[in-house]
Write an enzyme that holds these catalytic residues in place. Structure first.
Site, PDB file in Angstrom:
ATOM      1  N   ASN A 243       7.383  23.274 -18.812  1.00 57.32           N
ATOM      2  CA  ASN A 243       6.927  24.660 -18.848  1.00 57.32           C
ATOM      3  C   ASN A 243       6.198  25.004 -17.567  1.00 57.32           C
ATOM      4  O   ASN A 243       5.722  24.130 -16.843  1.00 57.32           O
ATOM      5  CB  ASN A 243       5.998  24.893 -20.050  1.00 57.32           C
ATOM      6  N   CYS A 244       6.127  26.294 -17.278  1.00 59.88           N
ATOM      7  CA  CYS A 244       5.283  26.780 -16.191  1.00 59.88           C
ATOM      8  C   CYS A 244       4.199  27.648 -16.815  1.00 59.88           C
ATOM      9  O   CYS A 244       3.782  27.408 -17.946  1.00 59.88           O
ATOM     10  CB  CYS A 244       6.098  27.529 -15.142  1.00 59.88           C
ATOM     11  N   LEU A 245       3.766  28.690 -16.138  1.00 59.81           N
ATOM     12  CA  LEU A 245       2.643  29.477 -16.625  1.00 59.81           C
ATOM     13  C   LEU A 245       2.980  30.259 -17.885  1.00 59.81           C
ATOM     14  O   LEU A 245       2.146  30.397 -18.778  1.00 59.81           O
ATOM     15  CB  LEU A 245       2.188  30.446 -15.527  1.00 59.81           C
TER      16      LEU A 245
ATOM     17  N   ARG B  61       6.613  30.234 -19.229  1.00 60.35           N
ATOM     18  CA  ARG B  61       7.978  29.974 -19.686  1.00 60.35           C
ATOM     19  C   ARG B  61       8.228  28.509 -20.015  1.00 60.35           C
ATOM     20  O   ARG B  61       7.691  27.615 -19.368  1.00 60.35           O
ATOM     21  CB  ARG B  61       8.987  30.368 -18.598  1.00 60.35           C
TER      22      ARG B  61
END
Length: 529
Positions: A469-471, A473
Site C-alpha cells: 500500500n501507499c498513502l 491505495r
C-alpha cells in the site's frame, strides 16, 4: 504471496519506488510541524505579542520541539537510503533496511577514501570544501550527493537484496549465506560505487541543475508546471518522483542558509525554519510547497464537492452527504485529496484535467502574490502552523481570499459540466448509490471496512501474488485480472480501481488503507497457515 514472483515492468518499478518515498516524507511532514510550532512560538515577535509564552518552561518545551523536529532534516538522505530497500523488498524487509544503512555509510566512506587519496582531504579550507561540494554526511566528510545519491544507493541495495537474500554457499561458507550475505555483498559493491561517485556525480549534478534551470526559467509559470504535473501524475501513482526531485534536489533551487549551501525547495524551507538568523522564508522555495496547494485543497475541491451534492438527485443527497463530507475533511484537514478526486476522475477525466490546471494556477498565483507558507500538505494545519503563527510576513491573509475565489470557480465549473454533460457523479443515478451502506457488524474490522468482502472481490487469496500500500491505495499484483470485480469493490466503499496492466492494479481506499492492508494480509496469512 512470494511463491509466485512476476517480473515487474519499468512502470511498476517507478510506482513502487515512489511509494517508498512516503515513509521519510511523512516523518518529514510531522517533524516540520514540530519545528514550525516550536520556532514560531519561541520567536521574539510572538513573545512580544503574547508575553505569557515567554515563560521559561514553555520556552524550553518549544525549543525541545524545534530541536527534535530538526532530526528529519539532518538525516534525510540516510532515511531515503533505508526506506527504499525496506519498501521495495518482497521478503526479509528488516535485512533490506539494515543493508540500506550499510550501503549508504560504506558509499560515503569510499568517497572519503578517494578524497584523501587525491589529497583533497584533510582540509578545513572552506573554499576547497565548497569547490568540491564536501559536507559532513552522518559524520563522514564526503561529496554531498543529497537525496538523489541516497535514492541510487537504495535502489542498488534493493537489487542486491532481491538477487542474493536466498543465496546458498558451500558448506564451509554456509554461515555467510542467505540473508547474512546481503550486507556483505552490499559492503563490497557500495565500496566500489563510492569510488565512482567523484567521477560520475558531476554529470548527474549538471542534469539536475539543467532541470532546475528549465523549471525556474519558466518564471512564474514554473510553479504551475510543477503543480499541474503533480496532479496529472497522481492517478498513476508517479507523482512522488516529480515531488522528490523538486523538494530535495537542485531542481527546487539552491540557497545559502546559516552558512551552508542547501538544495531543494523543502530542505531550503526547513533549513530556514531551524535557522535563527534566516529572517523569513525564501519565496523561491515556498512557491513549490504547501501554499500552492491551498487554493485547490482549502477552496476548490470543497467547492467541487458542494457542486456534486447539489447536482445529485434530491432523493439521493442524504445518501452521499457522508461520503462528500468525509472527503472534504480528509482534504482540508489531512491534505488527502483522492477521496474527492476519484469521485470524478473516471467519469469525467476532462474535469480532472481542469482541476489539475487550476491547481497549477493556484501555485503560480500564490507565488506572484508573494505568499511564503511552506511544508508539504497544503492543509489547514500547514496554514495555521506555517502561515498564521509566523506572522503577517508570510501573507497568510491572502489564502482565504484566493481559496474563496477557487471555491466559487470550482463550484460553477463542476455544476455546469455535471448538468450540461450529464456526468454520473455520486447520486446522479436513479438507483441510490450504496455509499451509505456500511459493512455488517460480523465482518467489519478495526479499519471500518468489510475486508473479507474486499478480498473476495479481488478474487480471493489465491489470486493475489503481491500486496502493498501507499498513502491511500492498495497496490496489488494478481494472477487473473478477470476475477477482480470492480462493482463489488465499489459497493464496499472503495473509492476507485485503477487497472495498470493485465496483472497490476491499485485499489483506492483512502486514509485507512494501511489498516485495510494489514487486515487483508493477516487474513491471507491465516488462510495459508
Amino acid at each position: 504471496m512470494s511463491a509466485s514472483k512476476q517480473k515487474i515492468t519499468l512502470w511498476e518499478f517507478f510506482q513502487s519506488l515512489g511509494k517508498t518515498f512516503m515513509l521519510p516524507v511523512a516523518l518529514l511532514s510531522f517533524c516540520g510541524i514540530m519545528m514550525g510550532i516550536g520556532s514560531s512560538l519561541s520567536s521574539h515577535d510572538v513573545i512580544t505579542l503574547l508575553p505569557f509564552l515567554g515563560n521559561r518552561v514553555l520556552q524550553l518545551i518549544f525549543m525541545w520541539m524545534s530541536s527534535t523536529g530538526s532530526f528529519a532534516f539532518s538525516y534525510l538522505p540516510v532515511m531515503f537510503a533505508i526506506a527504499i530497500p525496506l519498501g521495495m523488498a518482497r521478503e526479509n524487509k528488516g535485512v533490506a533496511a539494515f543493508s540500506g544503512f550499510v550501503g549508504f555509510a560504506v558509499m560515503n566512506l569510499a568517497v572519503n577514501f578517494w578524497l584523501h587519496a587525491r589529497g583533497i582531504l584533510p582540509t578545513t579550507d572552506a573554499a576547497v570544501l565548497k569547490a568540491n561540494n564536501i559536507q559532513n554526511i552522518i559524520g563522514i566528510q564526503s561529496i554531498d550527493t543529497g537525496i538523489l545519491g541516497a535514492v541510487f544507493a537504495g535502489i542498488i541495495v534493493y537489487w542486491l537484496h532481491e538477487r542474493f537474500h536466498t543465496i546458498r554457499l558451500p558448506d564451509a561458507l554456509a554461515f555467510f549465506g542467505g540473508t547474512r550475505f546481503v550486507p556483505i555483498i552490499t559492503t563490497l559493491v557500495m565500496g566500489l560505487v563510492g569510488l565512482l561517485i567523484p567521477l560520475i556525480w558531476p554529470g548527474f549534478a549538471a542534469a539536475i541543475a539543467g532541470l532546475g534551470w528549465v523549471i525556474n526559467g519558466a518564471g512564474d509559470f514554473g510553479p504551475m508546471i510543477f503543480g499541474t504535473g503533480e496532479r496529472l501524475l497522481l492517478p498513476f501513482g508517479l507523482q512522488h518522483i516529480l515531488v522528490a526531485i523538486i523538494r530535495f534536489t537542485d531542481a527546487g533551487g539552491t540557497l545559502e542558509v546559516c552558512g551552508h549551501s542547501v538544495s531543494g525547495a523543502l530542505t531550503i524551507f526547513q533549513a530556514q525554519l531551524s535557522c535563527p538568523t534566516s529572517g523569513g522564508f525564501a519565496e523561491s522555495a515556498t512557491r513549490f510547497l504547501s501554499q500552492g496547494k491551498m487554493p485547490a485543497f482549502l477552496g476548490g475541491l470543497p467547492g467541487a464537492a458542494l457542486a456534486m451534492y447539489h447536482c445529485a438527485r434530491p432523493e439521493n443527497r442524504h445518501k452521499i452527504k457522508g461520503l462528500l463530507i468525509s472527503g472534504v475533511v480528509a482534504c482540508v484537514v489531512g491534505g488527502t485529496t483522492e477521496p474527492l478526486e476519484f469521485l470524478f476522475l473516471f467519469v469525467a477525466p476532462f474535469l480532472y484535467v481542469i482541476h489539475a490546471l487550476l491547481t497549477g494556477l493556484g501555485f503560480t498565483l500564490m507565488a506572484v502574490l508573494g505568499v511564503t507558507i511552506g511544508n508539504t500538505d497544503g492543509n489547514v494545519i500547514d496554514f495555521v502552523v506555517f502561515g498564521i503563527l509566523h506572522g503577517l510576513q508570510t501573507k497568510w491573509y491572502l489564502v482565504p481570499v484566493v481559496s474563496a475565489i477557487w471555491f466559487a470557480a470550482y463550484y460553477l465549473i463542476f455544476r455546469f459540466a455535471i448538468r450540461r454533460f450529464d456526468i454520473k457523479t455520486p447520486g446522479r443515478d436513479r438507483e441510490a448509490p450504496r455509499t451509505d451502506k456500511g459493512p455488517s457488524a460480523a465482518t467489519v474490522g478495526k479499519s471500518g471496512y468489510d475486508t473479507p468482502a474486499i478480498l473476495s472481490a479481488l478474487g480471493g487469496r489465491e489470486n493475489i501474488t503481491s500486496l502493498d500500500n501507499c498513502l491511500t491505495r492498495l497496490r496489488l499484483s494478481v494472477k487473473d485480472m478477470s476475477q477482480v470485480d470492480d462493482a463489488a469493490l465499489k459497493a464496499n466503499r472503495v473509492i476507485g480501481v485503477v487497472h495498470l496492466n493485465q496483472h497490476s492494479l491499485q485499489v483506492v481506499i483512502g486514509p485507512q488503507v494501511q489498516s485495510v492492508k494489514d487486515e487483508m494480509a493477516s487474513m491471507m496469512q491465516s488462510a495459508s497457515a
